[in-house]
Write a protein that holds these residues in place. Sequence first.
Motif, PDB file in Angstrom:
ATOM      1  N   TYR A  97      42.002  27.480  41.669  1.00 16.27           N
ATOM      2  CA  TYR A  97      42.032  26.341  40.746  1.00 16.27           C
ATOM      3  C   TYR A  97      42.467  25.084  41.479  1.00 16.27           C
ATOM      4  O   TYR A  97      41.831  24.033  41.381  1.00 16.27           O
ATOM      5  CB  TYR A  97      43.000  26.658  39.600  1.00 16.27           C
ATOM      6  N   TRP A  98      43.544  25.209  42.265  1.00 17.35           N
ATOM      7  CA  TRP A  98      44.120  24.044  42.934  1.00 17.35           C
ATOM      8  C   TRP A  98      43.119  23.411  43.902  1.00 17.35           C
ATOM      9  O   TRP A  98      42.935  22.190  43.918  1.00 17.35           O
ATOM     10  CB  TRP A  98      45.395  24.455  43.679  1.00 17.35           C
ATOM     11  N   ASN A 143      39.844  23.612  43.939  1.00 11.25           N
ATOM     12  CA  ASN A 143      38.575  23.137  43.399  1.00 11.25           C
ATOM     13  C   ASN A 143      38.713  22.133  42.274  1.00 11.25           C
ATOM     14  O   ASN A 143      37.772  21.402  41.991  1.00 11.25           O
ATOM     15  CB  ASN A 143      37.736  24.333  42.918  1.00 11.25           C
ATOM     16  N   LYS A 144      39.873  22.102  41.614  1.00  9.55           N
ATOM     17  CA  LYS A 144      39.951  21.270  40.407  1.00  9.55           C
ATOM     18  C   LYS A 144      40.979  20.139  40.486  1.00  9.55           C
ATOM     19  O   LYS A 144      41.091  19.371  39.549  1.00  9.55           O
ATOM     20  CB  LYS A 144      40.310  22.151  39.189  1.00  9.55           C
ATOM     21  N   THR A 145      41.773  20.055  41.539  1.00 15.12           N
ATOM     22  CA  THR A 145      42.802  19.016  41.549  1.00 15.12           C
ATOM     23  C   THR A 145      42.594  18.055  42.719  1.00 15.12           C
ATOM     24  O   THR A 145      41.914  18.384  43.692  1.00 15.12           O
ATOM     25  CB  THR A 145      44.218  19.608  41.679  1.00 15.12           C
ATOM     26  N   TYR A 179      41.717  18.822  46.667  1.00 21.93           N
ATOM     27  CA  TYR A 179      40.522  18.246  47.278  1.00 21.93           C
ATOM     28  C   TYR A 179      40.877  17.501  48.558  1.00 21.93           C
ATOM     29  O   TYR A 179      40.164  17.583  49.556  1.00 21.93           O
ATOM     30  CB  TYR A 179      39.831  17.304  46.287  1.00 21.93           C
TER      31      TYR A 179
END
Lengths: 279, 332
Positions: free
Chosen positions: B197-198, B200-202, B206
């Motif tokens: 999650y970290w 790919n989504k934050t 990134y």
Amino acid sequence: MVDFLLQTVTMSAPLILMAMAGYMSERSGVINIGLEGKMLTACFVCAAFAPRFGAIGGVALAIVAGIIISLLHWTLTQVYRIDHIISGMAINLLASGGTAFLVGSGIGKDILSDAQRLPLPLYYGLAIVSPIILYAVANRTRFGLRHKSVGSDPDKARLLGINPQTVRFGALICTGIFSGIAGSLLVTETSAFTKDMTSGRGYIALAALILGGWRPIPAALSCLLFGFATAVQIQMSGKPLFGMEIPSEIWKMLPYIVTLLALAGLLGRNRTPAGLGKH
Amino acid sequence: MKVRIPILFACSIVVIILSLVVVKANIGETVATIFTGSLGNALKISGTIKEMTPLLILGAAVYLALKAGLFNIGAEGQYLVGACFGSYAMIAIGGPVGVAVGCIVGIVGGALWALPAGVIKAYRNGHEVITTIMLNSIALYMTRAIVAGPMKGADQHTASTSVMPANTQLTPLLTIGKLEIPQSFVVGILIVIAIGYWLNKTVSGYELKAAGANPTAAQFAGVKTKQVTVKAMMLSGALAGLAGALQVAQFEHRFYDGFATGYGFDALGVALLAGSNPFYLFLSAFFFGALNKGGTAIAILGVDKGITMVVLAVVILMFASVRYGRKQVNHG
């Protein structure tokens, strides 16, 4: 005192030979984490073949094995372009697993007799002479200059008509030769192969190379320093220093701590070859 | 390029078969034993999960560093430091609180152990592989000295702490017949999901990926790459330290000389094999775990466990070369 000096030499000689192996490969731009595996393979081959082919045969085959595994390294990094670190780690894994597997299955377990070993002073002499030879080769010969230029900037070397892959091929053959000799020396000293007998010497040699700024003579001197620290540790173990008990582990940590400080730039400027790991 | 990878593949298989022939092992029997020894029944599967648990957490740790462009070979050392100091806290405090404090100590210890490598990489341009290998050796000797001296249990004859009281040991979360799901395994699953999650989504995830993929471009885009490098290394170390502390609490129940058994190096393989998708960590950790467990089983046939290391090395090389082949196609 004589004991102590002898121990320093015994401890540093394989390191010096291995550091020279690392020098040949790293100066040409191939990162060599695989030194440990190369040395271990050479140890095994020497121990496995010396009883059958005699002292010279054992060393010769150890050198051949060193060259083969170094050329495998060359193929992986230069032909398949696998990351240098990954290929080095894979070579260590292959060597450690492969030799353990063969020894575990009963191959290469013999204890060498005196006739199956070359005299130790021969190896020690080589360890003293080789840094000087490599220094001369690096600064006085065509190959030496090309070798350095490929390691410093492969792209510019290519513009000058030097093929980095060819130069690295030669350099890794030299790495193989030195690893073969260093491995045989280790087996000659202990007269048998044991699982993972190099016990991190490849990494220490690499550390000495870094501490010496990727130059042959300073690298050899760093090896002497590490050998000295080991000899001190052997002599001092169990004896108190200034009334304090110092565990032998502290002495064993010393080479690694010194290398960390060197890498942090606290012991002179950073001299990493600029083309290290580039294609 | 297209021909080369099948050649590598063929050569590897020949090497493995030849090495089995050299020691006169029955190839079919060996392969079958690796399978039955790791997945044959519920008990064997529990063993595979036990082998897989530290590999999953350590693999996640190395994976995180890898995404930031760092080879954290030091997972082994960070794992040792985490286990050593974590176990000290657990034994000193005891009970569920002790486990929690021990895990925190493990996390902090691992992160601090990775810190020099991160700082030297970011600000001194010293290669992280060399520094972490040095830190591994220092950790090995340091923990050995500690466990042989100040931390040695009064009732122990070897360099080991005393065994933790039962209320400090983690019990299996689920027991179905002989199949056990340890709590630390679930923690590992949660960590992998969190990392996925970290990354790919934050924004910060990134930034970490950007700094790893192309540091120069990332710097131009306003990412503080040096700080990201240090942060990634510390996070990686923190996870590795946690893996060590959990290993003590869940399985080992004490810290002893010889605690590290090469999980740190295997973790690099796990992370490399997972490639671009963090959730592949489950598969690769399972593969390595099963091979480790199966490797112990072939000892009955007189075949040394070393052959599984050869297989792992070959698999790592294969994946590394295939990935390069794909890159070649993309960039023409």
